[in-house]
Design a protein around this motif. Structure first.
Motif, PDB file in Angstrom:
ATOM      1  N   ASN A  98      32.393  40.000  49.196  1.00 37.98           N
ATOM      2  CA  ASN A  98      31.623  38.878  48.474  1.00 37.98           C
ATOM      3  C   ASN A  98      31.749  39.184  47.132  1.00 37.98           C
ATOM      4  OD1 ASN A  98      28.846  37.196  48.159  1.00 37.98           O
ATOM      5  ND2 ASN A  98      30.190  36.526  49.950  1.00 37.98           N
ATOM      6  N   GLY A  99      32.920  38.765  46.361  1.00 38.31           N
ATOM      7  CA  GLY A  99      33.138  39.062  44.925  1.00 38.31           C
ATOM      8  C   GLY A  99      33.310  40.711  44.887  1.00 38.31           C
ATOM      9  N   SER A 100      34.060  41.168  43.853  1.00 38.25           N
ATOM     10  CA  SER A 100      34.225  42.745  43.919  1.00 38.25           C
ATOM     11  C   SER A 100      33.075  43.744  43.705  1.00 38.25           C
ATOM     12  CB  SER A 100      35.276  42.688  42.515  1.00 38.25           C
ATOM     13  OG  SER A 100      34.803  42.305  41.352  1.00 38.25           O
ATOM     14  N   THR A 124      29.331  50.064  30.236  1.00 44.08           N
ATOM     15  CA  THR A 124      30.348  49.401  31.500  1.00 44.08           C
ATOM     16  C   THR A 124      29.703  48.375  32.278  1.00 44.08           C
ATOM     17  OG1 THR A 124      32.147  50.190  32.705  1.00 44.08           O
ATOM     18  CG2 THR A 124      30.315  51.393  33.227  1.00 44.08           C
ATOM     19  N   PHE A 125      30.529  47.877  33.147  1.00 43.55           N
ATOM     20  CA  PHE A 125      30.049  47.054  34.136  1.00 43.55           C
ATOM     21  C   PHE A 125      28.741  47.625  34.915  1.00 43.55           C
ATOM     22  CE2 PHE A 125      30.284  44.401  38.154  1.00 43.55           C
ATOM     23  CZ  PHE A 125      29.950  43.243  37.525  1.00 43.55           C
ATOM     24  N   PRO A 126      27.585  46.818  34.889  1.00 39.98           N
ATOM     25  CA  PRO A 126      26.440  47.643  35.391  1.00 39.98           C
ATOM     26  C   PRO A 126      26.145  47.738  36.847  1.00 39.98           C
ATOM     27  CG  PRO A 126      25.755  45.337  34.697  1.00 39.98           C
ATOM     28  CD  PRO A 126      27.274  45.646  34.169  1.00 39.98           C
ATOM     29  N   ALA A 201      39.099  43.715  36.977  1.00 35.64           N
ATOM     30  CA  ALA A 201      38.791  42.536  37.084  1.00 35.64           C
ATOM     31  C   ALA A 201      39.453  41.427  35.986  1.00 35.64           C
ATOM     32  CB  ALA A 201      37.268  42.144  36.766  1.00 35.64           C
ATOM     33  N   TYR A 202      39.802  41.899  35.277  1.00 31.80           N
ATOM     34  CA  TYR A 202      40.530  41.082  34.004  1.00 31.80           C
ATOM     35  C   TYR A 202      42.233  41.257  33.990  1.00 31.80           C
ATOM     36  CZ  TYR A 202      35.759  40.277  32.996  1.00 31.80           C
ATOM     37  OH  TYR A 202      34.269  39.990  33.136  1.00 31.80           O
ATOM     38  N   ALA A 203      42.612  42.021  34.751  1.00 29.55           N
ATOM     39  CA  ALA A 203      44.101  42.590  34.788  1.00 29.55           C
ATOM     40  C   ALA A 203      45.120  41.640  34.451  1.00 29.55           C
ATOM     41  CB  ALA A 203      44.527  43.178  36.042  1.00 29.55           C
TER      42      ALA A 203
END
Ligand code: PLP
Length: 372
Positions: A98-100, A124-126, A201-203
């Motif tokens: 349900n989303g990464s 970084t991503f929390p 996520a932004y690859a």
């Protein structure tokens, strides 16, 4: 909620829960319109795709809507089959989430015991930290080097209790990329008891031949995982579709932990259709490339330091209190993300929008910086 909170709990929570702070999402545009009585609001706070979803995804949602009374396919057959073809990786190595975000939480639940360590960047991503703390694990936060993850220092931070190591590539909030050689050295240096996870996520925005994706290392059979999402370039953030590619043993463990119907039917159908829409992806990359060139020119003309980006957002050092600049922009109908939660008190993370949105942002930023 912090441990110092005066709240009393009739039913005592797990102490791990009190170590967590609620996630602060980018402010929704509707909320800002209501609060400030503005008619037009530009949201550049959550790295969404300003072009919206792929038309093919919208058609798939419409078609699936009539079957909304049926439970979704718990095995995600169609989406996994398509992803398997795209990556050349068997479906037994794919976990849908349900989303990464959810896949990150599942990794914590499957692997982290109290006292275990999880290595990650200090900025970084929390959600890596949240998933670690919730399980009683210890986040080991490694300082960045001028906005870039320091993979040598991350490898040195590994100890006997380390279970997971999170790379975020490109890194959120800095936008910076880790290169092939660095990733290769890390994978070779990491002991086999550590699962190395690359959140990519932004690859699809990267467009750099030296991009250090972990995909080749996964195909080689290394103990590594790759996370991807439909929330960014595919424009489906509202539907919550992400996935992890990982060794079969890890995918089987996550499958025990996840809720059977964790991905809804509309989301699966939309994602499967969006994967094939090359035109939408091409246009989305183009908008970001044009916006990036324009914004770097404007930021340089304003004398501001903008970090190099490989994503659809730029971290900008305003040289001023970023909360004050954030509020001044908000008053002008532009929502961005201040980076104070990461301990960066003068920076903003700003999504690259459409040409028009970027112009609105630049005009508002000039005024805001004069005001603050
Ligand atoms: C690096 C990174 N990973 C994961 C996510 C979460 O993506 P999803 O919407 O798939 O949960 C984001 C969203 O901002 C992100 O920036």
């Amino acid at each position: 909620m912090s441990e110092r909170s005066p709240v009393s709990y009739p039913t005592h929570p797990r102490p791990e829960v009190l170590t967590l702070s609620p996630y602060i999402p980018g402010k929704p545009a509707d909320e800002v319109k209501r609060e400030l009585g503005l008619e037009r609001v530009v949201k550049l706070a959550s790295n969404e795709n300003p072009l919206g979803p792929s038309p093919r995804a919208m058609k798939a949602i419409e078609e699936m809507a009539a079957s909304a009374h049926i439970y979704p396919d718990a095995a995600g057959f169609h989406l996994k089959t398509r992803l398997s073809r795209v990556y050349g990786i068997p479906t037994s190595q794919i976990v849908l989430g349900n989303g990464s975000d959810e896949v990150i939480m599942l990794l914590g639940q499957a692997f982290v015991r109290p006292g275990d360590e999880v290595v990650m960047g200090a900025q970084t991503f929390p959600v890596y930290k949240t998933s670690t703390l919730l399980m009683g694990g210890k986040p080991v936060e490694v300082p960045l080097k001028d906005g870039f993850l320091d993979l040598e220092a991350m490898a040195s931070a590994i100890g006997p209790r380390t279970k997971l190591l999170f790379l975020c590539n490109p890194n959120n909030p800095t936008g910076t990329m880790t290169r092939k050689a660095e990733v290769h050295r890390l994978v070779e240096a990491v002991p086999s008891h550590v699962l190395v996870i690359s959140d990519e996520a932004y690859a699809e925005y990267v467009g750099d031949e030296d991009y250090g994706t972990l995909l080749p290392h996964l195909r080689e059979g290394k103990n590594v995982a790759v996370l991807r999402t439909f929330s960014k370039i595919y424009g489906l953030a509202g539907l919550r579709v992400g996935y992890g590619l990982m060794p079969e043993y890890a995918a089987a463990l996550l499958d025990r932990v996840r809720l059977s119907f964790n991905q809804n039917a509309l989301a699966q159908a939309a994602a499967t259709a969006a994967l094939d829409d090359r035109e939408h992806i091409h246009q989305s990359v183009q908008v970001v490339e044009e916006g990036k060139a324009y914004l770097y020119r404007e930021y340089a003309a304003m004398g501001l330091k903008a970090y190099p980006t490989w994503g659809n957002f730029i971290m900008l050092d305003t040289g001023k209190d970023c909360q004050a600049v954030f509020r001044a922009l908000l008053g002008r109908g532009v929502i961005v993300r201040p980076t104070s939660a990461w301990g960066l008190h003068t920076c903003l993370r700003i999504t690259i929008g459409t040409g028009e949105e970027n112009e609105v942002l630049v005009a508002a930023l000039k005024e805001a910086l004069r005001e603050v």
